[in-house]
Design an enzyme around this catalytic site. Structure first.
Site, PDB file in Angstrom:
ATOM      1  N   CYS A   1     -37.537 -17.701  -0.738  1.00 54.24           N
ATOM      2  CA  CYS A   1     -36.388 -17.100  -1.427  1.00 54.24           C
ATOM      3  C   CYS A   1     -35.804 -15.954  -0.604  1.00 54.24           C
ATOM      4  O   CYS A   1     -34.589 -15.779  -0.545  1.00 54.24           O
ATOM      5  CB  CYS A   1     -36.803 -16.601  -2.808  1.00 54.24           C
ATOM      6  SG  CYS A   1     -37.155 -17.905  -4.022  1.00 54.24           S
ATOM      7  N   CYS A  14     -37.827 -23.667  -7.185  1.00 52.18           N
ATOM      8  CA  CYS A  14     -38.759 -22.545  -7.182  1.00 52.18           C
ATOM      9  C   CYS A  14     -38.832 -21.880  -8.559  1.00 52.18           C
ATOM     10  O   CYS A  14     -37.804 -21.581  -9.174  1.00 52.18           O
ATOM     11  CB  CYS A  14     -38.344 -21.515  -6.126  1.00 52.18           C
ATOM     12  SG  CYS A  14     -39.481 -20.105  -6.007  1.00 52.18           S
ATOM     13  N   CYS A  64     -38.993  -4.719  14.986  1.00 56.43           N
ATOM     14  CA  CYS A  64     -38.274  -5.584  15.913  1.00 56.43           C
ATOM     15  C   CYS A  64     -38.965  -6.931  16.087  1.00 56.43           C
ATOM     16  O   CYS A  64     -38.312  -7.945  16.343  1.00 56.43           O
ATOM     17  CB  CYS A  64     -38.086  -4.903  17.260  1.00 56.43           C
ATOM     18  SG  CYS A  64     -39.634  -4.419  18.071  1.00 56.43           S
ATOM     19  N   HIS A 111     -40.898  -3.526  22.838  1.00 56.97           N
ATOM     20  CA  HIS A 111     -39.743  -3.839  21.993  1.00 56.97           C
ATOM     21  C   HIS A 111     -39.383  -5.308  22.156  1.00 56.97           C
ATOM     22  O   HIS A 111     -39.362  -5.844  23.272  1.00 56.97           O
ATOM     23  CB  HIS A 111     -38.555  -2.961  22.372  1.00 56.97           C
ATOM     24  CG  HIS A 111     -37.355  -3.168  21.502  1.00 56.97           C
ATOM     25  ND1 HIS A 111     -37.348  -2.855  20.157  1.00 56.97           N
ATOM     26  CD2 HIS A 111     -36.126  -3.690  21.773  1.00 56.97           C
ATOM     27  CE1 HIS A 111     -36.157  -3.144  19.649  1.00 56.97           C
ATOM     28  NE2 HIS A 111     -35.407  -3.659  20.608  1.00 56.97           N
ATOM     29  N   CYS A 140     -11.124   5.582  13.136  1.00 57.26           N
ATOM     30  CA  CYS A 140     -10.114   6.335  12.404  1.00 57.26           C
ATOM     31  C   CYS A 140      -8.764   6.258  13.131  1.00 57.26           C
ATOM     32  O   CYS A 140      -8.688   6.440  14.351  1.00 57.26           O
ATOM     33  CB  CYS A 140     -10.540   7.796  12.256  1.00 57.26           C
ATOM     34  SG  CYS A 140      -9.404   8.774  11.229  1.00 57.26           S
ATOM     35  N   CYS A 185      -7.032   2.797  -1.153  1.00 54.93           N
ATOM     36  CA  CYS A 185      -6.835   1.602  -1.985  1.00 54.93           C
ATOM     37  C   CYS A 185      -8.060   0.687  -1.974  1.00 54.93           C
ATOM     38  O   CYS A 185      -8.163  -0.215  -2.796  1.00 54.93           O
ATOM     39  CB  CYS A 185      -5.632   0.802  -1.484  1.00 54.93           C
ATOM     40  SG  CYS A 185      -4.051   1.649  -1.625  1.00 54.93           S
ATOM     41  N   CYS A 241     -46.748 -34.069   6.188  1.00 52.47           N
ATOM     42  CA  CYS A 241     -46.088 -33.118   5.299  1.00 52.47           C
ATOM     43  C   CYS A 241     -44.595 -33.153   5.588  1.00 52.47           C
ATOM     44  O   CYS A 241     -44.176 -33.159   6.743  1.00 52.47           O
ATOM     45  CB  CYS A 241     -46.655 -31.721   5.522  1.00 52.47           C
ATOM     46  SG  CYS A 241     -45.829 -30.445   4.561  1.00 52.47           S
ATOM     47  N   CYS A 259       0.861  -1.186   0.000  1.00 54.88           N
ATOM     48  CA  CYS A 259       0.000   0.000   0.000  1.00 54.88           C
ATOM     49  C   CYS A 259       0.892   1.229   0.000  1.00 54.88           C
ATOM     50  O   CYS A 259       1.613   1.480   0.968  1.00 54.88           O
ATOM     51  CB  CYS A 259      -0.917  -0.012   1.232  1.00 54.88           C
ATOM     52  SG  CYS A 259      -1.845   1.524   1.455  1.00 54.88           S
TER      53      CYS A 259
END
Length: 484
Positions: free
Chosen positions: A186, A175, A147, A439, A60, A99, A281, A4
Protein backbone atom coordinates in the site's frame (compact mmCIF):
# COMPACT_ATOMS: atom_id res chain seq x y z
CA UNK A 1 -7.53 31.03 -13.98
CA UNK A 2 -8.33 33.44 -16.82
CA UNK A 3 -8.64 36.63 -14.74
CA UNK A 4 -6.41 37.88 -11.94
CA UNK A 5 -7.05 41.33 -10.40
CA UNK A 6 -3.51 41.42 -9.01
CA UNK A 7 -2.15 40.97 -12.52
CA UNK A 8 -4.10 44.01 -13.71
CA UNK A 9 -2.60 46.05 -10.87
CA UNK A 10 0.83 44.77 -11.90
CA UNK A 11 0.31 45.95 -15.47
CA UNK A 12 -0.74 49.39 -14.30
CA UNK A 13 2.04 49.85 -11.76
CA UNK A 14 5.23 48.31 -13.16
CA UNK A 15 5.37 46.99 -16.70
CA UNK A 16 9.11 46.35 -16.31
CA UNK A 17 8.21 43.27 -14.30
CA UNK A 18 6.76 41.72 -17.44
CA UNK A 19 10.15 41.99 -19.09
CA UNK A 20 11.63 40.22 -16.07
CA UNK A 21 9.23 37.36 -16.65
CA UNK A 22 10.34 36.88 -20.26
CA UNK A 23 14.00 37.26 -19.24
CA UNK A 24 13.79 34.59 -16.56
CA UNK A 25 11.94 32.17 -18.84
CA UNK A 26 14.15 32.58 -21.89
CA UNK A 27 17.53 33.16 -20.25
CA UNK A 28 17.34 30.57 -17.46
CA UNK A 29 14.42 28.13 -17.37
CA UNK A 30 14.23 27.33 -21.11
CA UNK A 31 17.84 28.05 -21.98
CA UNK A 32 19.31 24.71 -23.08
CA UNK A 33 22.83 26.14 -23.28
CA UNK A 34 23.04 26.26 -19.47
CA UNK A 35 24.27 22.95 -17.95
CA UNK A 36 21.38 21.18 -16.26
CA UNK A 37 23.21 20.98 -12.93
CA UNK A 38 23.81 24.73 -12.92
CA UNK A 39 20.21 25.38 -13.87
CA UNK A 40 19.09 23.22 -10.94
CA UNK A 41 21.30 25.21 -8.56
CA UNK A 42 19.99 28.54 -9.86
CA UNK A 43 16.30 27.76 -10.06
CA UNK A 44 15.37 24.65 -8.05
CA UNK A 45 16.91 25.44 -4.66
CA UNK A 46 14.85 27.10 -1.94
CA UNK A 47 16.73 30.06 -0.46
CA UNK A 48 15.27 29.33 2.99
CA UNK A 49 15.54 25.56 3.58
CA UNK A 50 18.19 25.01 0.84
CA UNK A 51 16.37 21.91 -0.44
CA UNK A 52 15.91 21.24 -4.15
CA UNK A 53 12.54 21.16 -5.91
CA UNK A 54 10.53 20.39 -2.78
CA UNK A 55 7.09 20.01 -4.35
CA UNK A 56 7.97 22.89 -6.68
CA UNK A 57 10.25 25.90 -6.54
CA UNK A 58 9.18 29.42 -7.46
CA UNK A 59 11.30 32.36 -8.59
CA UNK A 60 10.05 35.71 -7.39
CA UNK A 61 9.08 38.09 -10.20
CA UNK A 62 9.75 41.10 -7.96
CA UNK A 63 13.18 40.21 -6.50
CA UNK A 64 15.88 37.53 -6.57
CA UNK A 65 14.24 35.22 -3.99
CA UNK A 66 13.52 31.58 -4.75
CA UNK A 67 11.29 29.55 -2.46
CA UNK A 68 9.70 26.11 -2.21
CA UNK A 69 6.05 25.15 -2.19
CA UNK A 70 6.30 22.22 0.24
CA UNK A 71 7.39 24.23 3.28
CA UNK A 72 5.46 27.36 2.19
CA UNK A 73 8.65 29.41 2.08
CA UNK A 74 7.66 31.29 -1.07
CA UNK A 75 4.17 31.85 0.33
CA UNK A 76 5.74 33.34 3.47
CA UNK A 77 8.00 35.56 1.35
CA UNK A 78 5.00 36.64 -0.74
CA UNK A 79 3.00 37.76 2.29
CA UNK A 80 5.88 39.42 4.14
CA UNK A 81 7.11 41.44 1.16
CA UNK A 82 3.85 41.84 -0.82
CA UNK A 83 5.35 39.97 -3.76
CA UNK A 84 2.40 37.97 -5.09
CA UNK A 85 3.91 36.52 -8.28
CA UNK A 86 6.23 33.53 -8.58
CA UNK A 87 7.46 31.68 -11.65
CA UNK A 88 7.41 27.88 -11.46
CA UNK A 89 11.06 26.94 -12.05
CA UNK A 90 10.11 23.66 -13.72
CA UNK A 91 7.60 24.76 -16.35
CA UNK A 92 7.88 28.59 -16.44
CA UNK A 93 4.23 29.25 -15.53
CA UNK A 94 3.31 32.33 -13.52
CA UNK A 95 1.55 31.72 -10.20
CA UNK A 96 -0.36 34.31 -8.17
CA UNK A 97 0.03 33.49 -4.47
CA UNK A 98 -2.76 35.92 -3.59
CA UNK A 99 -5.28 34.09 -5.81
CA UNK A 100 -3.53 30.71 -5.29
CA UNK A 101 -3.76 29.89 -8.98
CA UNK A 102 -1.78 30.03 -12.22
CA UNK A 103 -2.34 32.88 -14.67
CA UNK A 104 -3.32 31.46 -18.04
CA UNK A 105 -5.46 32.38 -21.02
CA UNK A 106 -5.25 35.75 -22.78
CA UNK A 107 -3.46 37.43 -19.88
CA UNK A 108 -0.32 35.34 -20.13
CA UNK A 109 0.12 36.31 -23.77
CA UNK A 110 0.43 39.95 -22.80
CA UNK A 111 3.87 39.07 -21.45
CA UNK A 112 5.09 38.76 -25.03
CA UNK A 113 3.62 41.42 -27.30
CA UNK A 114 4.84 39.65 -30.44
CA UNK A 115 2.42 36.81 -29.78
CA UNK A 116 -0.68 38.83 -28.93
CA UNK A 117 -1.96 39.07 -32.50
CA UNK A 118 -1.48 35.33 -33.03
CA UNK A 119 -3.34 34.36 -29.87
CA UNK A 120 -6.71 33.49 -31.53
CA UNK A 121 -4.97 30.99 -33.85
CA UNK A 122 -2.94 29.51 -30.99
CA UNK A 123 -6.07 29.21 -28.86
CA UNK A 124 -7.91 27.46 -31.67
CA UNK A 125 -5.17 24.90 -32.39
CA UNK A 126 -3.96 24.15 -28.87
CA UNK A 127 -5.15 23.77 -25.32
CA UNK A 128 -3.74 24.15 -21.85
CA UNK A 129 -3.61 20.83 -19.96
CA UNK A 130 -5.99 20.58 -17.04
CA UNK A 131 -3.33 18.90 -14.93
CA UNK A 132 0.44 18.94 -14.71
CA UNK A 133 1.87 15.46 -14.19
CA UNK A 134 5.27 14.49 -12.88
CA UNK A 135 5.79 11.46 -15.18
CA UNK A 136 8.08 9.85 -12.62
CA UNK A 137 10.36 12.84 -12.02
CA UNK A 138 9.71 12.99 -8.30
CA UNK A 139 12.48 13.30 -5.73
CA UNK A 140 12.37 11.76 -2.25
CA UNK A 141 13.55 13.95 0.61
CA UNK A 142 16.38 12.55 2.71
CA UNK A 143 14.98 11.87 6.17
CA UNK A 144 18.41 11.20 7.68
CA UNK A 145 20.64 8.62 5.95
CA UNK A 146 17.71 7.29 3.92
CA UNK A 147 19.49 7.52 0.57
CA UNK A 148 19.79 3.71 0.46
CA UNK A 149 16.00 3.52 0.60
CA UNK A 150 15.41 6.33 -1.89
CA UNK A 151 17.69 4.80 -4.52
CA UNK A 152 15.98 1.41 -4.28
CA UNK A 153 12.48 2.91 -4.31
CA UNK A 154 13.25 5.07 -7.35
CA UNK A 155 14.44 1.95 -9.18
CA UNK A 156 11.25 0.06 -8.33
CA UNK A 157 8.81 2.85 -9.16
CA UNK A 158 10.47 3.26 -12.57
CA UNK A 159 10.33 -0.46 -13.37
CA UNK A 160 7.68 -0.96 -16.06
CA UNK A 161 6.56 -4.32 -14.70
CA UNK A 162 6.16 -3.04 -11.15
CA UNK A 163 4.29 0.10 -12.25
CA UNK A 164 2.00 -1.90 -14.54
CA UNK A 165 1.22 -4.30 -11.70
CA UNK A 166 0.24 -1.55 -9.27
CA UNK A 167 -1.78 0.32 -11.89
CA UNK A 168 -3.87 -2.85 -12.29
CA UNK A 169 -5.07 -2.18 -8.70
CA UNK A 170 -4.86 -5.90 -7.82
CA UNK A 171 -3.39 -5.22 -4.41
CA UNK A 172 -5.37 -2.19 -3.32
CA UNK A 173 -8.61 -3.91 -4.35
CA UNK A 174 -7.96 -7.06 -2.33
CA UNK A 175 -5.90 -5.76 0.60
CA UNK A 176 -7.72 -5.85 3.95
CA UNK A 177 -5.25 -3.48 5.64
CA UNK A 178 -5.45 -0.58 3.17
CA UNK A 179 -3.05 1.45 5.30
CA UNK A 180 0.34 2.48 3.86
CA UNK A 181 1.77 2.65 7.38
CA UNK A 182 0.96 -1.01 7.97
CA UNK A 183 1.29 -2.51 4.49
CA UNK A 184 4.41 -2.25 2.32
CA UNK A 185 2.52 -2.71 -0.94
CA UNK A 186 0.00 0.00 0.00
CA UNK A 187 2.90 2.36 0.78
CA UNK A 188 4.61 1.61 -2.56
CA UNK A 189 1.28 2.08 -4.34
CA UNK A 190 0.99 5.56 -2.83
CA UNK A 191 4.56 6.46 -3.81
CA UNK A 192 3.83 5.40 -7.40
CA UNK A 193 0.68 7.55 -7.36
CA UNK A 194 2.72 10.52 -6.16
CA UNK A 195 5.43 9.91 -8.77
CA UNK A 196 3.08 9.69 -11.74
CA UNK A 197 0.01 11.57 -10.51
CA UNK A 198 -0.96 15.21 -10.80
CA UNK A 199 1.11 17.88 -9.12
CA UNK A 200 -0.89 18.98 -6.07
CA UNK A 201 -0.56 21.72 -3.50
CA UNK A 202 -0.35 19.17 -0.69
CA UNK A 203 2.88 17.49 -1.75
CA UNK A 204 3.70 16.02 1.67
CA UNK A 205 5.71 12.94 0.63
CA UNK A 206 3.08 10.93 2.47
CA UNK A 207 3.94 7.75 0.60
CA UNK A 208 7.61 7.81 1.56
CA UNK A 209 6.86 8.74 5.18
CA UNK A 210 4.32 5.93 5.42
CA UNK A 211 6.79 3.46 3.94
CA UNK A 212 9.42 4.52 6.49
CA UNK A 213 6.93 3.86 9.29
CA UNK A 214 6.06 0.49 7.80
CA UNK A 215 9.72 -0.52 7.37
CA UNK A 216 10.63 0.48 10.92
CA UNK A 217 7.70 -1.49 12.36
CA UNK A 218 8.84 -4.64 10.54
CA UNK A 219 12.60 -4.33 11.02
CA UNK A 220 13.92 -2.15 13.84
CA UNK A 221 17.42 -2.30 12.35
CA UNK A 222 16.36 0.20 9.68
CA UNK A 223 15.28 2.79 12.27
CA UNK A 224 17.67 5.57 13.21
CA UNK A 225 20.27 7.47 11.21
CA UNK A 226 22.89 4.81 10.47
CA UNK A 227 23.78 4.02 6.85
CA UNK A 228 22.44 0.70 5.55
CA UNK A 229 23.16 -1.50 2.54
CA UNK A 230 20.99 -0.79 -0.52
CA UNK A 231 21.26 -4.38 -1.75
CA UNK A 232 19.99 -5.79 1.53
CA UNK A 233 17.15 -3.28 1.59
CA UNK A 234 16.18 -4.20 -1.98
CA UNK A 235 15.88 -7.86 -1.00
CA UNK A 236 14.02 -6.91 2.18
CA UNK A 237 11.37 -4.90 0.34
CA UNK A 238 10.99 -7.53 -2.39
CA UNK A 239 10.37 -10.15 0.26
CA UNK A 240 7.73 -7.93 1.90
CA UNK A 241 5.97 -7.37 -1.42
CA UNK A 242 5.88 -11.15 -1.92
CA UNK A 243 4.46 -11.64 1.59
CA UNK A 244 1.76 -9.05 0.88
CA UNK A 245 0.79 -10.96 -2.27
CA UNK A 246 0.57 -14.26 -0.38
CA UNK A 247 -1.57 -12.56 2.27
CA UNK A 248 -4.21 -11.45 -0.23
CA UNK A 249 -3.84 -14.61 -2.36
CA UNK A 250 -3.61 -17.38 0.26
CA UNK A 251 -4.28 -20.01 -2.39
CA UNK A 252 -0.75 -19.42 -3.68
CA UNK A 253 0.91 -19.65 -0.29
CA UNK A 254 3.72 -22.19 -0.47
CA UNK A 255 4.03 -22.54 3.32
CA UNK A 256 7.28 -20.62 3.24
CA UNK A 257 8.88 -17.55 1.76
CA UNK A 258 10.33 -18.47 -1.61
CA UNK A 259 13.28 -16.25 -0.84
CA UNK A 260 16.13 -17.50 1.32
CA UNK A 261 17.08 -16.03 4.69
CA UNK A 262 19.11 -13.35 2.92
CA UNK A 263 16.48 -13.18 0.20
CA UNK A 264 18.96 -13.95 -2.57
CA UNK A 265 20.97 -16.85 -3.96
CA UNK A 266 22.43 -18.68 -0.96
CA UNK A 267 24.01 -21.72 -2.56
CA UNK A 268 21.27 -24.05 -1.30
CA UNK A 269 18.38 -25.37 -3.34
CA UNK A 270 14.86 -24.71 -2.13
CA UNK A 271 12.33 -27.51 -1.61
CA UNK A 272 10.47 -28.32 -4.78
CA UNK A 273 12.68 -26.15 -6.94
CA UNK A 274 14.32 -29.07 -8.70
CA UNK A 275 11.24 -31.11 -9.58
CA UNK A 276 8.25 -30.75 -11.86
CA UNK A 277 5.79 -30.42 -8.97
CA UNK A 278 7.13 -26.99 -8.10
CA UNK A 279 4.42 -24.36 -8.31
CA UNK A 280 5.56 -20.94 -9.43
CA UNK A 281 4.57 -17.87 -7.46
CA UNK A 282 2.68 -15.34 -9.57
CA UNK A 283 3.55 -12.28 -7.50
CA UNK A 284 5.19 -9.29 -9.18
CA UNK A 285 8.49 -10.03 -7.41
CA UNK A 286 8.95 -13.58 -8.67
CA UNK A 287 7.44 -13.00 -12.10
CA UNK A 288 9.78 -10.04 -12.67
CA UNK A 289 13.04 -10.72 -10.82
CA UNK A 290 13.23 -14.46 -10.18
CA UNK A 291 15.41 -16.74 -12.26
CA UNK A 292 17.09 -20.09 -11.69
CA UNK A 293 20.66 -21.32 -11.76
CA UNK A 294 21.83 -24.81 -12.61
CA UNK A 295 24.62 -26.00 -10.34
CA UNK A 296 26.28 -28.95 -12.04
CA UNK A 297 28.83 -31.47 -10.79
CA UNK A 298 30.22 -32.89 -14.03
CA UNK A 299 32.32 -36.02 -14.37
CA UNK A 300 35.74 -35.17 -15.80
CA UNK A 301 35.81 -38.49 -17.68
CA UNK A 302 32.37 -39.01 -19.23
CA UNK A 303 30.79 -35.56 -18.71
CA UNK A 304 27.90 -37.04 -16.76
CA UNK A 305 25.99 -34.22 -15.02
CA UNK A 306 23.27 -36.16 -13.28
CA UNK A 307 24.34 -34.61 -9.98
CA UNK A 308 22.87 -31.22 -10.78
CA UNK A 309 20.38 -29.10 -8.92
CA UNK A 310 18.27 -26.07 -9.86
CA UNK A 311 18.56 -23.11 -7.51
CA UNK A 312 16.52 -19.91 -7.49
CA UNK A 313 18.03 -16.44 -7.52
CA UNK A 314 16.69 -12.92 -7.28
CA UNK A 315 19.98 -11.34 -8.29
CA UNK A 316 23.49 -12.46 -9.18
CA UNK A 317 26.39 -11.38 -6.95
CA UNK A 318 29.61 -10.94 -8.92
CA UNK A 319 33.19 -10.68 -7.66
CA UNK A 320 34.94 -7.56 -8.95
CA UNK A 321 38.42 -7.90 -7.44
CA UNK A 322 40.92 -7.86 -10.29
CA UNK A 323 38.15 -7.39 -12.87
CA UNK A 324 37.90 -4.43 -15.23
CA UNK A 325 34.66 -5.14 -17.10
CA UNK A 326 31.25 -6.59 -16.32
CA UNK A 327 31.85 -9.40 -18.81
CA UNK A 328 34.99 -10.40 -16.88
CA UNK A 329 32.86 -10.59 -13.72
CA UNK A 330 30.30 -12.80 -15.48
CA UNK A 331 33.03 -15.01 -16.94
CA UNK A 332 34.40 -15.55 -13.44
CA UNK A 333 30.93 -16.41 -12.13
CA UNK A 334 30.39 -18.87 -14.98
CA UNK A 335 33.83 -20.49 -15.16
CA UNK A 336 34.37 -24.19 -14.50
CA UNK A 337 36.08 -25.15 -11.26
CA UNK A 338 37.96 -28.38 -10.55
CA UNK A 339 36.88 -29.76 -7.18
CA UNK A 340 39.57 -31.26 -4.95
CA UNK A 341 39.18 -33.31 -1.78
CA UNK A 342 35.63 -34.02 -2.91
CA UNK A 343 34.12 -37.45 -2.29
CA UNK A 344 32.87 -38.18 -5.79
CA UNK A 345 31.78 -41.40 -7.46
CA UNK A 346 30.40 -41.00 -10.99
CA UNK A 347 27.10 -42.89 -11.28
CA UNK A 348 27.74 -43.48 -14.98
CA UNK A 349 31.41 -44.54 -15.35
CA UNK A 350 32.22 -45.07 -11.64
CA UNK A 351 35.35 -42.92 -11.81
CA UNK A 352 36.47 -41.20 -8.62
CA UNK A 353 38.54 -38.50 -10.32
CA UNK A 354 37.98 -34.92 -9.25
CA UNK A 355 34.81 -33.63 -10.90
CA UNK A 356 34.14 -30.18 -12.35
CA UNK A 357 31.65 -27.73 -10.90
CA UNK A 358 29.97 -25.04 -12.95
CA UNK A 359 27.16 -22.53 -12.44
CA UNK A 360 25.02 -21.73 -15.48
CA UNK A 361 21.81 -19.76 -15.82
CA UNK A 362 18.89 -22.10 -16.28
CA UNK A 363 16.22 -19.42 -16.49
CA UNK A 364 16.73 -15.70 -16.97
CA UNK A 365 14.30 -13.20 -15.48
CA UNK A 366 12.65 -10.29 -17.33
CA UNK A 367 14.63 -7.90 -15.10
CA UNK A 368 18.19 -9.03 -14.39
CA UNK A 369 19.81 -7.57 -11.27
CA UNK A 370 23.58 -7.78 -10.96
CA UNK A 371 25.30 -6.91 -7.69
CA UNK A 372 28.95 -5.93 -7.86
CA UNK A 373 30.49 -7.11 -4.58
CA UNK A 374 32.12 -3.88 -3.42
CA UNK A 375 32.01 -4.59 0.30
CA UNK A 376 34.41 -7.17 1.73
CA UNK A 377 34.66 -8.60 5.23
CA UNK A 378 38.28 -9.28 6.22
CA UNK A 379 39.53 -12.05 8.50
CA UNK A 380 40.54 -9.50 11.14
CA UNK A 381 36.92 -8.38 11.46
CA UNK A 382 37.26 -5.16 9.48
CA UNK A 383 35.10 -4.24 6.51
CA UNK A 384 36.46 -2.49 3.44
CA UNK A 385 35.00 -1.14 0.24
CA UNK A 386 36.43 -1.88 -3.19
CA UNK A 387 36.38 1.32 -5.23
CA UNK A 388 37.62 -0.34 -8.43
CA UNK A 389 35.84 0.98 -11.49
CA UNK A 390 34.08 -1.80 -13.42
CA UNK A 391 33.17 -0.97 -17.01
CA UNK A 392 29.61 -1.96 -17.93
CA UNK A 393 27.76 -1.80 -21.27
CA UNK A 394 24.45 -0.22 -22.23
CA UNK A 395 23.46 -3.58 -23.77
CA UNK A 396 24.42 -6.95 -22.29
CA UNK A 397 24.59 -10.21 -24.24
CA UNK A 398 23.76 -13.14 -21.90
CA UNK A 399 23.52 -16.24 -24.14
CA UNK A 400 27.05 -17.41 -23.30
CA UNK A 401 26.10 -17.82 -19.64
CA UNK A 402 22.92 -19.85 -20.15
CA UNK A 403 22.54 -23.59 -19.70
CA UNK A 404 22.53 -25.71 -22.87
CA UNK A 405 19.09 -27.28 -22.87
CA UNK A 406 18.67 -28.66 -26.35
CA UNK A 407 15.60 -30.67 -25.38
CA UNK A 408 13.45 -27.64 -24.80
CA UNK A 409 10.33 -27.62 -26.93
CA UNK A 410 9.75 -23.93 -26.42
CA UNK A 411 13.07 -22.09 -26.59
CA UNK A 412 12.98 -18.69 -24.92
CA UNK A 413 15.12 -16.60 -22.64
CA UNK A 414 15.31 -19.51 -20.25
CA UNK A 415 17.56 -21.95 -21.96
CA UNK A 416 18.65 -21.81 -25.60
CA UNK A 417 22.39 -21.73 -26.31
CA UNK A 418 21.92 -20.79 -29.95
CA UNK A 419 19.95 -17.63 -29.12
CA UNK A 420 21.23 -14.10 -28.88
CA UNK A 421 19.81 -12.86 -25.60
CA UNK A 422 20.17 -9.10 -25.34
CA UNK A 423 19.48 -7.10 -22.19
CA UNK A 424 19.25 -3.30 -22.00
CA UNK A 425 20.62 -1.30 -19.09
CA UNK A 426 17.81 0.65 -17.40
CA UNK A 427 19.07 1.37 -13.90
CA UNK A 428 22.18 1.86 -11.77
CA UNK A 429 22.45 2.21 -8.02
CA UNK A 430 25.84 3.74 -7.27
CA UNK A 431 27.69 4.16 -3.99
CA UNK A 432 30.20 6.87 -3.22
CA UNK A 433 32.28 6.94 -0.05
CA UNK A 434 33.42 4.35 2.49
CA UNK A 435 31.77 1.43 4.26
CA UNK A 436 30.47 3.53 7.16
CA UNK A 437 30.16 6.93 5.48
CA UNK A 438 28.73 6.78 2.00
CA UNK A 439 25.93 7.96 -0.21
CA UNK A 440 23.66 6.13 -2.66
CA UNK A 441 22.14 7.51 -5.86
CA UNK A 442 19.98 5.95 -8.57
CA UNK A 443 20.52 6.63 -12.27
CA UNK A 444 17.57 5.52 -14.39
CA UNK A 445 16.61 5.40 -18.05
CA UNK A 446 13.08 6.70 -18.60
CA UNK A 447 10.78 5.61 -21.46
CA UNK A 448 11.76 8.80 -23.30
CA UNK A 449 15.29 7.37 -23.60
CA UNK A 450 16.73 10.05 -21.32
CA UNK A 451 18.87 9.25 -18.31
CA UNK A 452 18.17 10.95 -14.97
CA UNK A 453 20.08 10.79 -11.71
CA UNK A 454 17.92 10.67 -8.57
CA UNK A 455 19.97 12.05 -5.70
CA UNK A 456 17.39 12.08 -2.90
CA UNK A 457 15.17 15.10 -3.69
CA UNK A 458 17.45 16.38 -6.46
CA UNK A 459 16.96 15.13 -10.03
CA UNK A 460 19.39 15.87 -12.86
CA UNK A 461 19.61 14.95 -16.52
CA UNK A 462 22.68 12.95 -17.59
CA UNK A 463 24.31 12.12 -20.89
CA UNK A 464 25.15 8.51 -21.76
CA UNK A 465 28.88 9.10 -21.32
CA UNK A 466 28.20 10.35 -17.78
CA UNK A 467 26.06 7.30 -17.03
CA UNK A 468 28.84 4.93 -18.04
CA UNK A 469 31.20 6.57 -15.53
CA UNK A 470 29.04 5.73 -12.50
CA UNK A 471 30.63 3.58 -9.78
CA UNK A 472 27.95 0.92 -10.03
CA UNK A 473 26.92 -1.22 -7.06
CA UNK A 474 23.68 -2.63 -8.49
CA UNK A 475 22.90 -2.88 -12.20
CA UNK A 476 19.38 -3.39 -13.57
CA UNK A 477 18.89 -4.82 -17.06
CA UNK A 478 15.61 -5.53 -18.86
CA UNK A 479 15.30 -8.10 -21.62
CA UNK A 480 15.48 -6.33 -24.98
CA UNK A 481 15.35 -9.01 -27.68
CA UNK A 482 15.86 -12.72 -28.30
CA UNK A 483 17.09 -13.97 -31.67
CA UNK A 484 16.75 -17.74 -32.04
Amino acid sequence: MTHCPHYNLLLASDKALLKNYNLIKRSIIFNDSIPYKDKMLYTMQCHTCREFNVGANFLCLHCSFGGCWEHKHFDTHSREHSHPFGINAMNGLLFCFSCEDYIVGNEIMAFDGSLTEEWPIILEKSHIPDQVRREGLYGLVNMGSTCFMSSVLQTLVHDKYVVRNFISQDHVTNCSIKDPKGCMSCALDRIISECYGSVSKTNDHGGFLSLLTCVWSINKNYAGYSQQDAHEFLQFILNQLHNDYVRIHPEEDQQQSLLTNKYNHSGKSLPGDNNSKYKKCSCIVHSTFRGTLKSSIVCSECNDNSKSIIEPYMDLSLDIKGKKTLYECLDSFHKKEQLHDFDYDCPHCQTTKDPIKQLTINKLSPILILQLKRFEHLMNGNNIKLNDFVEFPLYLEMSNYCHDNTNSKHPDITDTPTSDILYELVGIIAHQGTVNEGHYTATLKLPSGQWFKFNDSMISLLKEEQVLKEQAYLLFFTVKQINT
